[in-house]
Design a protein around this motif. Structure first.
Motif, PDB file in Angstrom:
ATOM      1  N   ARG A  11       6.137 -13.037  -5.622  1.00 30.72           N
ATOM      2  CA  ARG A  11       7.269 -12.308  -5.046  1.00 30.72           C
ATOM      3  C   ARG A  11       8.310 -11.932  -6.100  1.00 30.72           C
ATOM      4  O   ARG A  11       9.132 -11.055  -5.864  1.00 30.72           O
ATOM      5  N   GLU A 107       8.374 -10.828   6.902  1.00 28.12           N
ATOM      6  CA  GLU A 107       7.765 -11.999   6.222  1.00 28.12           C
ATOM      7  C   GLU A 107       7.194 -13.003   7.217  1.00 28.12           C
ATOM      8  O   GLU A 107       6.038 -13.383   7.098  1.00 28.12           O
ATOM      9  N   LEU A 158       4.934  -6.032  -0.458  1.00 29.58           N
ATOM     10  CA  LEU A 158       3.954  -6.671   0.419  1.00 29.58           C
ATOM     11  C   LEU A 158       2.679  -5.839   0.473  1.00 29.58           C
ATOM     12  O   LEU A 158       1.572  -6.373   0.367  1.00 29.58           O
TER      13      LEU A 158
END
Length: 194
Positions: A11, A107, A158
């Motif tokens: 991330r 998320e 993502l």
């Protein structure tokens, strides 16, 4: 000096991208992290993140963690880059909403899907998420219309990592393709493993 605590292909890669978009001077401190997929890595004592994760950003002794918070912090710190609307800009509210939506809805929904632990409520939330995101991108190239922002970076990161976690709509593929042409992303990816 900004210091990004970074683990390659994680991330924190999205913040290499954001820092490059901002034209910020920064240093990268590569740290080890535990990775649940593959069951590898461990907490690195050099990482100041309270959970031993990434991203973590240090700015003159101030620690900022959590992706949405780091994105907001950086875009507020570098307003001239126009990657995040400033207070008073009509796009500020939608920008903050997308940052919070990423952290609070996307998320958790994607993690539940990935870990195959969706209950009926999770499935409804995932469908609402897909509907909102898809219909937005059917109308505009970026989350804020014609304006590319750090919110796009969070969501697109993502898709770069796990495209299969979102339905196979062409608008997602097109969004990803537009983002992949950005020179700042190329510079960030070159630094990801460096």
């Amino acid at each position: 000096m900004l210091t990004l605590f970074h683990a390659p292909r994680s991330r924190s890669t999205r913040f290499l991208w954001l820092l490059e978009e901002l034209g910020a001077e920064y240093e990268i401190k590569t740290v080890d992290i535990y990775r649940s997929f593959g069951n590898t890595g461990a907490r690195d004592p050099a990482n100041p993140h309270p959970h031993g994760q990434v991203p973590a950003l240090l700015d003159d002794g101030v620690l900022i963690t959590e992706s949405a918070a780091i994105a907001l912090y950086l875009t507020d710190k570098f307003p001239a880059a126009v990657i995040g609307p400033v207070v008073g800009d009509p796009l500020r509210g939608p920008y903050l909403s997308w940052l919070a939506y990423y952290a609070g809805v996307l998320e958790p929904s994607v993690v539940n899907l990935w870990k195959q632990r969706q209950d009926e409520e999770d499935k409804k939330t995932y469908q609402l998420l897909d509907d909102r995101l898809r219909t937005t991108l059917e109308k505009t190239p970026w989350l804020l219309g014609d304006t590319f922002s750090a919110a796009d970076i969070l969501f697109i990161s993502l898709l770069q990592f796990a495209r299969q976690m979102m339905p196979p709509h062409a608008v997602y593929d097109d969004w990803l393709a537009r983002a992949n042409t950005r020179p700042a992303l190329a510079r960030a990816l070159a630094k990801d493993d460096a």
